[in-house]
Motif scaffolding. Sequence first.
Motif, PDB file in Angstrom:
ATOM      1  N   ILE A 157       0.837  -1.201   0.000  1.00  0.00           N
ATOM      2  CA  ILE A 157       0.000   0.000   0.000  1.00  0.00           C
ATOM      3  C   ILE A 157       0.876   1.257   0.000  1.00  0.00           C
ATOM      4  O   ILE A 157       0.619   2.209  -0.741  1.00  0.00           O
ATOM      5  N   GLU A 158       1.910   1.257   0.816  1.00  0.00           N
ATOM      6  CA  GLU A 158       2.807   2.409   0.892  1.00  0.00           C
ATOM      7  C   GLU A 158       3.487   2.657  -0.456  1.00  0.00           C
ATOM      8  O   GLU A 158       3.590   3.795  -0.923  1.00  0.00           O
ATOM      9  N   PHE A 159       3.945   1.577  -1.095  1.00  0.00           N
ATOM     10  CA  PHE A 159       4.579   1.688  -2.405  1.00  0.00           C
ATOM     11  C   PHE A 159       3.595   2.226  -3.446  1.00  0.00           C
ATOM     12  O   PHE A 159       3.928   3.148  -4.216  1.00  0.00           O
ATOM     13  N   LEU A 160       2.378   1.681  -3.469  1.00  0.00           N
ATOM     14  CA  LEU A 160       1.398   2.093  -4.466  1.00  0.00           C
ATOM     15  C   LEU A 160       0.951   3.537  -4.268  1.00  0.00           C
ATOM     16  O   LEU A 160       0.732   4.268  -5.247  1.00  0.00           O
ATOM     17  N   LEU A 161       0.827   3.963  -3.023  1.00  0.00           N
ATOM     18  CA  LEU A 161       0.473   5.362  -2.766  1.00  0.00           C
ATOM     19  C   LEU A 161       1.587   6.307  -3.224  1.00  0.00           C
ATOM     20  O   LEU A 161       1.309   7.374  -3.789  1.00  0.00           O
ATOM     21  N   TYR A 162       2.813   5.906  -2.989  1.00  0.00           N
ATOM     22  CA  TYR A 162       3.936   6.722  -3.451  1.00  0.00           C
ATOM     23  C   TYR A 162       3.884   6.871  -4.975  1.00  0.00           C
ATOM     24  O   TYR A 162       4.033   7.977  -5.517  1.00  0.00           O
ATOM     25  N   GLU A 163       3.651   5.748  -5.660  1.00  0.00           N
ATOM     26  CA  GLU A 163       3.593   5.780  -7.118  1.00  0.00           C
ATOM     27  C   GLU A 163       2.361   6.540  -7.613  1.00  0.00           C
ATOM     28  O   GLU A 163       2.408   7.191  -8.657  1.00  0.00           O
ATOM     29  N   TYR A 164       1.259   6.470  -6.858  1.00  0.00           N
ATOM     30  CA  TYR A 164       0.051   7.214  -7.217  1.00  0.00           C
ATOM     31  C   TYR A 164       0.341   8.719  -7.243  1.00  0.00           C
ATOM     32  O   TYR A 164      -0.017   9.427  -8.188  1.00  0.00           O
ATOM     33  N   SER A 166       3.317  10.056  -7.461  1.00  0.00           N
ATOM     34  CA  SER A 166       4.391  10.297  -8.410  1.00  0.00           C
ATOM     35  C   SER A 166       3.892  10.284  -9.855  1.00  0.00           C
ATOM     36  O   SER A 166       4.222  11.159 -10.658  1.00  0.00           O
ATOM     37  N   GLN A 167       3.038   9.291 -10.177  1.00  0.00           N
ATOM     38  CA  GLN A 167       2.556   9.137 -11.546  1.00  0.00           C
ATOM     39  C   GLN A 167       1.261   9.908 -11.826  1.00  0.00           C
ATOM     40  O   GLN A 167       0.906  10.144 -12.979  1.00  0.00           O
ATOM     41  N   GLY A 168       0.549  10.291 -10.743  1.00  0.00           N
ATOM     42  CA  GLY A 168      -0.670  11.062 -10.904  1.00  0.00           C
ATOM     43  C   GLY A 168      -1.847  10.281 -11.438  1.00  0.00           C
ATOM     44  O   GLY A 168      -2.754  10.839 -12.059  1.00  0.00           O
ATOM     45  N   THR A 169      -1.864   8.984 -11.192  1.00  0.00           N
ATOM     46  CA  THR A 169      -2.947   8.129 -11.675  1.00  0.00           C
ATOM     47  C   THR A 169      -3.072   6.898 -10.785  1.00  0.00           C
ATOM     48  O   THR A 169      -2.108   6.499 -10.130  1.00  0.00           O
ATOM     49  N   THR A 170      -4.275   6.320 -10.759  1.00  0.00           N
ATOM     50  CA  THR A 170      -4.487   5.078 -10.003  1.00  0.00           C
ATOM     51  C   THR A 170      -4.085   3.849 -10.818  1.00  0.00           C
ATOM     52  O   THR A 170      -4.113   2.735 -10.312  1.00  0.00           O
ATOM     53  N   GLU A 171      -3.739   4.060 -12.085  1.00  0.00           N
ATOM     54  CA  GLU A 171      -3.219   2.973 -12.923  1.00  0.00           C
ATOM     55  C   GLU A 171      -1.698   3.007 -12.821  1.00  0.00           C
ATOM     56  O   GLU A 171      -1.020   3.719 -13.562  1.00  0.00           O
ATOM     57  N   ILE A 172      -1.163   2.266 -11.870  1.00  0.00           N
ATOM     58  CA  ILE A 172       0.261   2.336 -11.535  1.00  0.00           C
ATOM     59  C   ILE A 172       1.077   1.479 -12.497  1.00  0.00           C
ATOM     60  O   ILE A 172       0.984   0.251 -12.502  1.00  0.00           O
ATOM     61  N   GLU A 195      -0.055 -12.148  -1.519  1.00  0.00           N
ATOM     62  CA  GLU A 195      -0.672 -10.956  -0.942  1.00  0.00           C
ATOM     63  C   GLU A 195      -1.356 -10.112  -2.010  1.00  0.00           C
ATOM     64  O   GLU A 195      -2.435  -9.557  -1.774  1.00  0.00           O
ATOM     65  N   LEU A 196      -0.757 -10.025  -3.190  1.00  0.00           N
ATOM     66  CA  LEU A 196      -1.409  -9.309  -4.294  1.00  0.00           C
ATOM     67  C   LEU A 196      -2.753  -9.944  -4.634  1.00  0.00           C
ATOM     68  O   LEU A 196      -3.758  -9.251  -4.849  1.00  0.00           O
ATOM     69  N   ASN A 197      -2.793 -11.270  -4.666  1.00  0.00           N
ATOM     70  CA  ASN A 197      -4.041 -11.974  -4.971  1.00  0.00           C
ATOM     71  C   ASN A 197      -5.088 -11.773  -3.872  1.00  0.00           C
ATOM     72  O   ASN A 197      -6.284 -11.643  -4.154  1.00  0.00           O
ATOM     73  N   LYS A 198      -4.636 -11.719  -2.618  1.00  0.00           N
ATOM     74  CA  LYS A 198      -5.561 -11.449  -1.506  1.00  0.00           C
ATOM     75  C   LYS A 198      -6.135 -10.036  -1.617  1.00  0.00           C
ATOM     76  O   LYS A 198      -7.332  -9.820  -1.377  1.00  0.00           O
ATOM     77  N   MET A 199      -5.287  -9.086  -1.991  1.00  0.00           N
ATOM     78  CA  MET A 199      -5.741  -7.704  -2.139  1.00  0.00           C
ATOM     79  C   MET A 199      -6.710  -7.574  -3.312  1.00  0.00           C
ATOM     80  O   MET A 199      -7.657  -6.784  -3.263  1.00  0.00           O
ATOM     81  N   ARG A 200      -6.485  -8.358  -4.354  1.00  0.00           N
ATOM     82  CA  ARG A 200      -7.433  -8.371  -5.480  1.00  0.00           C
ATOM     83  C   ARG A 200      -8.770  -8.950  -5.027  1.00  0.00           C
ATOM     84  O   ARG A 200      -9.832  -8.403  -5.333  1.00  0.00           O
ATOM     85  N   ASN A 209       0.544  -7.851 -15.959  1.00  0.00           N
ATOM     86  CA  ASN A 209       2.006  -7.924 -15.952  1.00  0.00           C
ATOM     87  C   ASN A 209       2.686  -6.560 -15.869  1.00  0.00           C
ATOM     88  O   ASN A 209       3.812  -6.442 -15.389  1.00  0.00           O
ATOM     89  N   LYS A 210       1.989  -5.507 -16.328  1.00  0.00           N
ATOM     90  CA  LYS A 210       2.628  -4.194 -16.417  1.00  0.00           C
ATOM     91  C   LYS A 210       2.027  -3.139 -15.497  1.00  0.00           C
ATOM     92  O   LYS A 210       2.655  -2.107 -15.253  1.00  0.00           O
ATOM     93  N   TYR A 211       0.828  -3.386 -14.996  1.00  0.00           N
ATOM     94  CA  TYR A 211       0.141  -2.372 -14.192  1.00  0.00           C
ATOM     95  C   TYR A 211      -0.473  -2.981 -12.943  1.00  0.00           C
ATOM     96  O   TYR A 211      -0.839  -4.162 -12.921  1.00  0.00           O
ATOM     97  N   ILE A 212      -0.578  -2.149 -11.895  1.00  0.00           N
ATOM     98  CA  ILE A 212      -1.422  -2.451 -10.742  1.00  0.00           C
ATOM     99  C   ILE A 212      -2.451  -1.326 -10.658  1.00  0.00           C
ATOM    100  O   ILE A 212      -2.096  -0.143 -10.667  1.00  0.00           O
ATOM    101  N   PHE A 213      -3.730  -1.685 -10.614  1.00  0.00           N
ATOM    102  CA  PHE A 213      -4.810  -0.703 -10.621  1.00  0.00           C
ATOM    103  C   PHE A 213      -5.391  -0.563  -9.211  1.00  0.00           C
ATOM    104  O   PHE A 213      -5.862  -1.542  -8.622  1.00  0.00           O
ATOM    105  N   ILE A 214      -5.314   0.625  -8.647  1.00  0.00           N
ATOM    106  CA  ILE A 214      -5.914   0.898  -7.344  1.00  0.00           C
ATOM    107  C   ILE A 214      -7.416   1.102  -7.542  1.00  0.00           C
ATOM    108  O   ILE A 214      -7.834   1.996  -8.272  1.00  0.00           O
ATOM    109  N   LYS A 215      -8.225   0.281  -6.883  1.00  0.00           N
ATOM    110  CA  LYS A 215      -9.675   0.328  -7.119  1.00  0.00           C
ATOM    111  C   LYS A 215     -10.349   1.475  -6.351  1.00  0.00           C
ATOM    112  O   LYS A 215     -11.323   2.054  -6.814  1.00  0.00           O
ATOM    113  N   ASP A 216      -9.843   1.775  -5.149  1.00  0.00           N
ATOM    114  CA  ASP A 216     -10.461   2.828  -4.315  1.00  0.00           C
ATOM    115  C   ASP A 216      -9.348   3.605  -3.619  1.00  0.00           C
ATOM    116  O   ASP A 216      -8.861   3.203  -2.566  1.00  0.00           O
TER     117      ASP A 216
END
Length: 227
Positions: A157-164, A166-172, A195-200, A209-216
């Motif tokens: 979560i911390e990594f994805l928020l940082y990238e959010y 940084s990249q300005g989008t929920t499509e990381i 853990e990624l599968n649990k979060m999904r 393979n190339k993106y992680i999408f933050i749903k909320d």
Amino acid sequence: MEYFIKLIKNNDLFKCFSYDELMELFTSNYYKIKKYEKSSIIYLQNEKCENLDFILEGSVTIQKIDSEGNILTINDFMKGDVLGENLLFSSNNNFPMTVTAKSNTTILHIKKELVLKLCQNNERFLINFLQSLSNKTLILSNKIKSLTFKTIRQCIIEFLLYEYYSQGTTEIKLNMSKKDLAEKIGVQRSSFSRELNKMRKDGLIDFNNKYIFIKDIEKFKILNIDM
């Protein structure tokens, strides 16, 4: 050496010297230039640090491997970066982690004697050297702080928020493989994937393979505050 001097001159450590001064300083008995193939070990954990290293070409990664085979990537360093200033004059100057070539890499190994001479004779270099040393200490401190008592999910979560932000989008967009990301967090790839599968499954993310999408994203921010 003339080509490499131009690269060195752009580094904060050496910008206080002129091109001619650097050409005069770097006599053959004070340095050596060595090439390393991708994935080759530059320094083993517990090997002595006897040089200040300047990355002329390529990149290196600093990693800690525990007794169970878990790999924690502390940091990556690129062309133009310096390594070893935090160890060179230490009473215990052994590398605490393994240093590996992340790509085909060329390193300028500067002998301790020259570094000491530069510190004694040039106040600006000494200040730059101490600043660089402090920055390396800060990198390690921040890494320890970010991992202390955190679960795999919290680290993701911390990594994805940082990238959010940084990249300005929920499509990381991932700029590294999931294996490299797992190593950066300090867990095995299998644990990271679970853990990624649990979060999904929990409706927090989706991924390919190339993106992680933050749903909320708002829920992500709340979860980060609660950590």
